[in-house]
Design a protein around this motif. Sequence first.
Motif, PDB file in Angstrom:
ATOM      1  N   MET A   1      47.882  40.893  45.352  1.00 25.61           N
ATOM      2  CA  MET A   1      48.810  40.421  44.347  1.00 25.61           C
ATOM      3  C   MET A   1      48.381  41.009  43.000  1.00 25.61           C
ATOM      4  O   MET A   1      47.207  40.946  42.643  1.00 25.61           O
ATOM      5  CB  MET A   1      48.791  38.893  44.295  1.00 25.61           C
ATOM      6  N   PRO A   2      49.312  41.566  42.213  1.00 25.17           N
ATOM      7  CA  PRO A   2      48.931  42.148  40.933  1.00 25.17           C
ATOM      8  C   PRO A   2      48.539  41.060  39.934  1.00 25.17           C
ATOM      9  O   PRO A   2      49.056  39.949  39.945  1.00 25.17           O
ATOM     10  CB  PRO A   2      50.189  42.884  40.479  1.00 25.17           C
ATOM     11  N   ASN A   3      47.591  41.397  39.076  1.00 27.51           N
ATOM     12  CA  ASN A   3      47.140  40.523  37.986  1.00 27.51           C
ATOM     13  C   ASN A   3      46.554  39.208  38.467  1.00 27.51           C
ATOM     14  O   ASN A   3      46.736  38.171  37.837  1.00 27.51           O
ATOM     15  CB  ASN A   3      48.288  40.253  37.007  1.00 27.51           C
ATOM     16  N   GLU A   4      45.854  39.214  39.592  1.00 24.93           N
ATOM     17  CA  GLU A   4      45.232  37.989  40.082  1.00 24.93           C
ATOM     18  C   GLU A   4      44.223  37.441  39.081  1.00 24.93           C
ATOM     19  O   GLU A   4      43.991  36.234  39.035  1.00 24.93           O
ATOM     20  CB  GLU A   4      44.543  38.231  41.429  1.00 24.93           C
ATOM     21  N   GLU A   5      43.624  38.328  38.290  1.00 29.04           N
ATOM     22  CA  GLU A   5      42.623  37.865  37.324  1.00 29.04           C
ATOM     23  C   GLU A   5      43.248  37.030  36.213  1.00 29.04           C
ATOM     24  O   GLU A   5      42.543  36.310  35.508  1.00 29.04           O
ATOM     25  CB  GLU A   5      41.851  39.059  36.727  1.00 29.04           C
ATOM     26  N   ASN A   6      44.581  37.099  36.050  1.00 26.49           N
ATOM     27  CA  ASN A   6      45.250  36.303  35.022  1.00 26.49           C
ATOM     28  C   ASN A   6      45.546  34.881  35.483  1.00 26.49           C
ATOM     29  O   ASN A   6      45.893  34.036  34.667  1.00 26.49           O
ATOM     30  CB  ASN A   6      46.578  36.960  34.622  1.00 26.49           C
ATOM     31  N   LEU A   7      45.425  34.601  36.776  1.00 24.33           N
ATOM     32  CA  LEU A   7      45.745  33.285  37.295  1.00 24.33           C
ATOM     33  C   LEU A   7      44.572  32.341  37.119  1.00 24.33           C
ATOM     34  O   LEU A   7      43.420  32.697  37.361  1.00 24.33           O
ATOM     35  CB  LEU A   7      46.119  33.374  38.772  1.00 24.33           C
ATOM     36  N   ILE A   8      44.888  31.122  36.713  1.00 24.88           N
ATOM     37  CA  ILE A   8      43.857  30.100  36.577  1.00 24.88           C
ATOM     38  C   ILE A   8      44.144  29.030  37.619  1.00 24.88           C
ATOM     39  O   ILE A   8      45.225  28.432  37.633  1.00 24.88           O
ATOM     40  CB  ILE A   8      43.887  29.465  35.165  1.00 24.88           C
ATOM     41  N   PRO A   9      43.198  28.767  38.530  1.00 29.66           N
ATOM     42  CA  PRO A   9      43.443  27.752  39.553  1.00 29.66           C
ATOM     43  C   PRO A   9      43.554  26.361  38.932  1.00 29.66           C
ATOM     44  O   PRO A   9      42.953  26.076  37.887  1.00 29.66           O
ATOM     45  CB  PRO A   9      42.217  27.840  40.468  1.00 29.66           C
ATOM     46  N   ASN A  10      44.319  25.492  39.560  1.00 28.57           N
ATOM     47  CA  ASN A  10      44.498  24.134  39.053  1.00 28.57           C
ATOM     48  C   ASN A  10      43.188  23.372  38.991  1.00 28.57           C
ATOM     49  O   ASN A  10      43.028  22.477  38.162  1.00 28.57           O
ATOM     50  CB  ASN A  10      45.508  23.361  39.909  1.00 28.57           C
ATOM     51  N   SER A  11      42.248  23.715  39.860  1.00 21.58           N
ATOM     52  CA  SER A  11      40.967  23.009  39.854  1.00 21.58           C
ATOM     53  C   SER A  11      40.198  23.244  38.554  1.00 21.58           C
ATOM     54  O   SER A  11      39.333  22.456  38.193  1.00 21.58           O
ATOM     55  CB  SER A  11      40.120  23.448  41.057  1.00 21.58           C
ATOM     56  N   GLU A  12      40.529  24.328  37.855  1.00 25.90           N
ATOM     57  CA  GLU A  12      39.865  24.632  36.589  1.00 25.90           C
ATOM     58  C   GLU A  12      40.639  24.129  35.380  1.00 25.90           C
ATOM     59  O   GLU A  12      40.204  24.290  34.247  1.00 25.90           O
ATOM     60  CB  GLU A  12      39.639  26.147  36.463  1.00 25.90           C
ATOM     61  N   ARG A  13      41.773  23.522  35.586  1.00 28.60           N
ATOM     62  CA  ARG A  13      42.581  23.001  34.477  1.00 28.60           C
ATOM     63  C   ARG A  13      42.285  21.515  34.280  1.00 28.60           C
ATOM     64  O   ARG A  13      41.963  20.802  35.218  1.00 28.60           O
ATOM     65  CB  ARG A  13      44.072  23.180  34.762  1.00 28.60           C
TER      66      ARG A  13
END
Length: 136
Positions: A1-13
């Motif tokens: 998936m492109p730009n996976e590094e931009n995603l923040i998992p919900n566990s970190e929010r």
Amino acid sequence: MPNEENLIPNSERTPEERREIAQKGGVASGAARRRKRSLREAADLYLSLPVADKRQVNKLLRRYVPAEDIDNQMAMIAGLHAAATDGDARAAAVLVKLLGEETPAEKLTPPPADDGFVEALQQAAQVWKEGGDEPE
């Protein structure tokens, strides 16, 4: 998936961030539902209007459609019927679906023959799971 590094998992929010994101999603969902409802109401209104083309009205009258039932929706159904009788399979499928009946393909496809093959495979798999000899 492109730009996976931009995603923040919900566990970190934080819970506040998740609540805010969920609220924005709910607002957007409500707006989309209102747009769809408005479009559906507009289509329903237009289809219930009388047919403006006199030739089309006369064609429907020749097909024994009562004058009070002639509207854009009836003209559309008549057009689907004409296309289906001319051999358009898609138009026929739409008409059958509108009637709530099974599709012609479902009627024509015979059920698979039960020759015991599936049952034999299931029994062999069960024997093999129970520690019997490996099936050949």
